[in-house]
Design a protein around this motif. Structure first.
Motif, PDB file in Angstrom:
ATOM      1  N   ALA A 123      34.416  27.975  43.394  1.00 51.09           N
ATOM      2  CA  ALA A 123      35.036  26.684  43.091  1.00 51.09           C
ATOM      3  C   ALA A 123      35.736  26.714  41.731  1.00 51.09           C
ATOM      4  CB  ALA A 123      33.971  25.589  43.117  1.00 51.09           C
ATOM      5  N   GLU A 124      35.150  27.417  40.765  1.00 55.35           N
ATOM      6  CA  GLU A 124      35.762  27.526  39.439  1.00 55.35           C
ATOM      7  C   GLU A 124      37.070  28.305  39.506  1.00 55.35           C
ATOM      8  OE1 GLU A 124      36.119  27.397  35.133  1.00 55.35           O
ATOM      9  OE2 GLU A 124      35.424  26.116  36.767  1.00 55.35           O
ATOM     10  N   PHE A 125      37.087  29.408  40.260  1.00 57.35           N
ATOM     11  CA  PHE A 125      38.328  30.161  40.422  1.00 57.35           C
ATOM     12  C   PHE A 125      39.410  29.287  41.057  1.00 57.35           C
ATOM     13  CE2 PHE A 125      35.632  34.240  40.669  1.00 57.35           C
ATOM     14  CZ  PHE A 125      35.821  34.504  39.315  1.00 57.35           C
ATOM     15  N   ALA A 126      39.030  28.484  42.041  1.00 59.15           N
ATOM     16  CA  ALA A 126      39.988  27.594  42.700  1.00 59.15           C
ATOM     17  C   ALA A 126      40.528  26.559  41.724  1.00 59.15           C
ATOM     18  CB  ALA A 126      39.320  26.908  43.887  1.00 59.15           C
ATOM     19  N   ARG A 127      39.664  26.003  40.887  1.00 55.54           N
ATOM     20  CA  ARG A 127      40.092  25.011  39.898  1.00 55.54           C
ATOM     21  C   ARG A 127      41.092  25.623  38.916  1.00 55.54           C
ATOM     22  NH1 ARG A 127      39.265  23.471  34.791  1.00 55.54           N
ATOM     23  NH2 ARG A 127      37.894  25.252  34.355  1.00 55.54           N
ATOM     24  N   LEU A 128      40.800  26.837  38.443  1.00 57.71           N
ATOM     25  CA  LEU A 128      41.679  27.509  37.491  1.00 57.71           C
ATOM     26  C   LEU A 128      43.031  27.826  38.124  1.00 57.71           C
ATOM     27  CD1 LEU A 128      39.051  29.905  35.855  1.00 57.71           C
ATOM     28  CD2 LEU A 128      40.093  27.882  34.798  1.00 57.71           C
ATOM     29  N   LYS A 129      43.013  28.266  39.379  1.00 57.62           N
ATOM     30  CA  LYS A 129      44.275  28.578  40.060  1.00 57.62           C
ATOM     31  C   LYS A 129      45.122  27.328  40.261  1.00 57.62           C
ATOM     32  CE  LYS A 129      43.027  32.821  42.490  1.00 57.62           C
ATOM     33  NZ  LYS A 129      42.844  33.469  43.807  1.00 57.62           N
ATOM     34  N   ALA A 130      44.462  26.212  40.504  1.00 62.20           N
ATOM     35  CA  ALA A 130      45.205  24.965  40.644  1.00 62.20           C
ATOM     36  C   ALA A 130      45.907  24.588  39.342  1.00 62.20           C
ATOM     37  CB  ALA A 130      44.257  23.840  41.068  1.00 62.20           C
ATOM     38  N   ALA A 131      45.305  25.001  38.234  1.00 64.67           N
ATOM     39  CA  ALA A 131      45.873  24.666  36.931  1.00 64.67           C
ATOM     40  C   ALA A 131      46.989  25.615  36.516  1.00 64.67           C
ATOM     41  CB  ALA A 131      44.769  24.656  35.872  1.00 64.67           C
ATOM     42  N   VAL A 132      46.776  26.923  36.706  1.00 57.65           N
ATOM     43  CA  VAL A 132      47.750  27.885  36.166  1.00 57.65           C
ATOM     44  C   VAL A 132      48.337  28.814  37.221  1.00 57.65           C
ATOM     45  CG1 VAL A 132      46.686  27.849  33.868  1.00 57.65           C
ATOM     46  CG2 VAL A 132      45.931  29.547  35.553  1.00 57.65           C
ATOM     47  N   GLY A 133      47.821  28.792  38.440  1.00 60.55           N
ATOM     48  CA  GLY A 133      48.318  29.668  39.487  1.00 60.55           C
ATOM     49  C   GLY A 133      47.767  31.077  39.374  1.00 60.55           C
ATOM     50  N   GLY A 134      48.395  31.994  40.086  1.00 58.83           N
ATOM     51  CA  GLY A 134      47.978  33.388  40.034  1.00 58.83           C
ATOM     52  C   GLY A 134      48.315  34.020  38.692  1.00 58.83           C
ATOM     53  N   CYS A 135      47.506  34.990  38.304  1.00 59.29           N
ATOM     54  CA  CYS A 135      47.712  35.671  37.022  1.00 59.29           C
ATOM     55  C   CYS A 135      48.141  37.100  37.304  1.00 59.29           C
ATOM     56  CB  CYS A 135      46.428  35.633  36.193  1.00 59.29           C
ATOM     57  SG  CYS A 135      45.876  33.947  35.793  1.00 59.29           S
ATOM     58  N   TYR A 136      49.349  37.434  36.886  1.00 57.99           N
ATOM     59  CA  TYR A 136      49.965  38.681  37.323  1.00 57.99           C
ATOM     60  C   TYR A 136      49.873  39.813  36.308  1.00 57.99           C
ATOM     61  CZ  TYR A 136      53.601  36.133  34.767  1.00 57.99           C
ATOM     62  OH  TYR A 136      54.274  35.402  33.832  1.00 57.99           O
ATOM     63  N   GLU A 137      49.519  39.509  35.039  1.00 54.77           N
ATOM     64  CA  GLU A 137      49.359  40.583  34.054  1.00 54.77           C
ATOM     65  C   GLU A 137      48.492  40.072  32.912  1.00 54.77           C
ATOM     66  OE1 GLU A 137      53.018  40.404  30.965  1.00 54.77           O
ATOM     67  OE2 GLU A 137      53.584  41.045  32.997  1.00 54.77           O
ATOM     68  N   HIS A 138      48.072  40.985  32.029  1.00 53.37           N
ATOM     69  CA  HIS A 138      47.304  40.558  30.860  1.00 53.37           C
ATOM     70  C   HIS A 138      48.097  40.883  29.601  1.00 53.37           C
ATOM     71  CE1 HIS A 138      46.086  44.850  30.924  1.00 53.37           C
ATOM     72  NE2 HIS A 138      45.882  44.700  29.624  1.00 53.37           N
ATOM     73  N   GLU A 139      47.989  39.978  28.624  1.00 56.82           N
ATOM     74  CA  GLU A 139      48.722  40.139  27.380  1.00 56.82           C
ATOM     75  C   GLU A 139      47.978  41.025  26.409  1.00 56.82           C
ATOM     76  OE1 GLU A 139      49.242  37.000  24.017  1.00 56.82           O
ATOM     77  OE2 GLU A 139      50.930  36.726  25.389  1.00 56.82           O
ATOM     78  N   LYS A 140      46.678  40.846  26.328  1.00 58.03           N
ATOM     79  CA  LYS A 140      45.892  41.649  25.399  1.00 58.03           C
ATOM     80  C   LYS A 140      44.435  41.661  25.824  1.00 58.03           C
ATOM     81  CE  LYS A 140      45.318  37.728  22.209  1.00 58.03           C
ATOM     82  NZ  LYS A 140      45.515  37.248  20.842  1.00 58.03           N
ATOM     83  N   LEU A 141      43.778  42.746  25.455  1.00 56.77           N
ATOM     84  CA  LEU A 141      42.339  42.868  25.627  1.00 56.77           C
ATOM     85  C   LEU A 141      41.803  43.303  24.276  1.00 56.77           C
ATOM     86  CD1 LEU A 141      39.803  42.962  27.468  1.00 56.77           C
ATOM     87  CD2 LEU A 141      40.335  45.359  27.890  1.00 56.77           C
TER      88      LEU A 141
END
Length: 483
Positions: free
Chosen positions: A422-440
């Protein structure tokens, strides 16, 4: 901090640093001064200004020799730690076990703990602050110091109840070094530290200094300079008697900085890297302090403590700092190290108590603004990379299936698999799919912060691994960042 538009090399920044020290020299009425910046293991910038003595007006150079006063205490502290490493003493030993004359001391209360070696290192032995009295004890003969110890001391407070700076305490450490090593304090420092580091111009007997290299000490009084007495080597040398040149002292600074970061390289000494890093542990009473220098009033407050021969502070901009001043009849000095960046700045002067602390710290701030203090990055461990890739896959798939066998026993107790979906679904509703990472950004070998770049914004996250074998994930957190 964000870098401002400024010179990007030390050579370009040098005129600004030189101006800071020139202003201090003039304002403080200093006959002569030398200062240096140690960076990447070498003396990257050094300059002498003014004169060694007022008689022949000989110029200050990087080979001019100055007494460094209380900056000697770091050498004393490291010598104690080396003797500990060699099995000659323990930090929790009672000081009186190494100095029998202390056994008759009368403590201020019936419940006072007896002074340990560790207490003397941290200035928590209950002895009274003794600047400037202690500075004038440099010439005290060893036999007279023995009588002084045997006579006892009036305590300022019960030991281990507060920090109170004590030159007497570090003189006692010098006696402990002599008794534990079986040789005079100055001889042990020379054998254990100075000679291995190639500090051939450094020592405690100033009477043997070649006149052509001797920075004579002066005081400024009644609008004129007058020479201070030239104090011979004596029983209080462990608290402030060392004499160095800038070229020699830079070797000491470079050696200390080389202890960071911890690594697998050969440990070539003369003291173990881990032991050098131990000197930075402020184990006593933490205070809140302003940064030294012009930026002190507006910079973040520092959390500071006295460690072992160093005042240690965490600075918002400069990171971990180790610093110490030196004030002596005829001399003033200051050193500050920034181990996170591999940089040290020091200055030596030949005027009583003229410690050039402000220009040293202002130079550090200038280097930071110029982008000359790059952080030594923590290497991302394979375990963190593996778990981060699982986190990205789990977010994409919307469940924890990728973590089979990779979750710590607490993870699903803290949030069920269904609620994670449910948390993953909530986050996707807010920002959509995440296609890359900026920094680790690793914060240790078992933790990291990260940022995911998504269709309608960003996700900041943290992952924390558990102290188990095999490695498992104990915590995962997300935070939506606006586009």
């Amino acid at each position: 901090m964000a870098q401002e538009s400024a010179p990007q090399t030390l050579e370009q920044l040098a005129p600004e640093i030189d101006a800071l020290f020139a202003t201090y020299q003039a304002d403080a009425h200093i006959p002569g001064m030398v200062y240096g910046v140690v960076k990447d293991g070498k003396l990257a910038h050094v300059k002498g200004v003014g004169v060694q003595n007022l008689d022949d007006k000989s110029a200050i150079t990087a080979d001019s020799r100055f007494r460094i006063a209380s900056m000697t205490k770091a050498f004393t502290a490291l010598a104690i730690l080396k003797l500990r490493d060699d099995g000659k003493l323990r930090l929790d030993d009672l000081a009186e076990d190494h100095i029998p004359e202390m056994k008759g001391w009368v403590y201020p209360t019936k419940d006072s703990p007896r002074i340990r070696v560790r207490d003397l290192l941290h200035h928590v032995g209950g002895l009274v602050t003794d600047d400037p009295w202690g500075d004038r004890q440099q010439v005290l003969p060893q036999a007279d110091f023995t009588k002084m110890i045997a006579a006892g001391v009036p305590f300022s407070r019960a030991p281990q109840t507060a920090h109170e700076y004590s030159n007497y305490g570090y003189a006692l450490l010098g006696r402990i070094i002599a008794n534990a090593s079986g040789m005079a304090y100055a001889d042990y420092i020379r054998q254990a530290i100075l000679t291995p580091l190639g500090m051939t111009s450094s020592g405690f007997d100033v009477t043997k200094t070649p006149k052509a290299l001797y920075a004579r000490g002066y005081r400024w009084e009644n609008e004129r300079w007058s020479p201070e007495p030239e104090m011979i080597d004596g029983a209080f040398n462990a608290m402030g008697g060392l004499q160095v040149s800038a070229n020699d002292y830079a070797k000491w600074v470079a050696f200390l900085l080389s202890a960071w970061p911890a690594r697998n390289d050969a440990d070539t000494g003369p003291v173990k890297r881990a032991t050098v890093r131990e000197m930075a542990q402020g184990l006593n009473f933490v205070t809140v302090a302003n940064r030294i220098g012009a930026s002190g009033a507006t910079a973040c407050k520092q959390a500071a403590a006295y460690a072992m021969g160093w005042r240690v502070a965490q600075d918002c901009d400069l990171g971990l700092t180790l610093a110490h001043g030196g004030g002596y009849p005829g001399y003033g000095s200051h050193v500050m190290l920034m181990p996170d960046h591999g940089v040290g700045i020091f200055a030596l002067s030949n005027r009583t108590y003229a410690g050039p602390s402000a220009p040293a710290w202002d130079s550090a701030v200038a280097m930071d603004k110029a982008g000359l203090l790059p952080e030594r990055r923590i290497t991302t461990s394979p375990a963190v990379w593996e778990m981060f890739n699982r986190v990205r896959a789990a977010y994409a798939e919307g469940n924890l299936n990728r973590f089979q066998g990779g979750l710590a026993m607490n993870f699903l107790l803290d949030r069920s698999a269904e609620n994670w979906a449910a948390e993953f679904a909530r986050l996707k509703a807010a920002v959509g799919g995440c296609y890359e990472h900026e920094k680790l950004t690793p914060t240790g070998a078992l933790s990291a912060n990260f940022r995911l770049i998504c269709e309608r914004g960003q996700l900041d996250g943290q992952l924390l691994l558990a102290p188990t074998e095999p490695i498992t994930l104990q915590a995962l957190r997300f935070r939506v960042v606006a586009p």
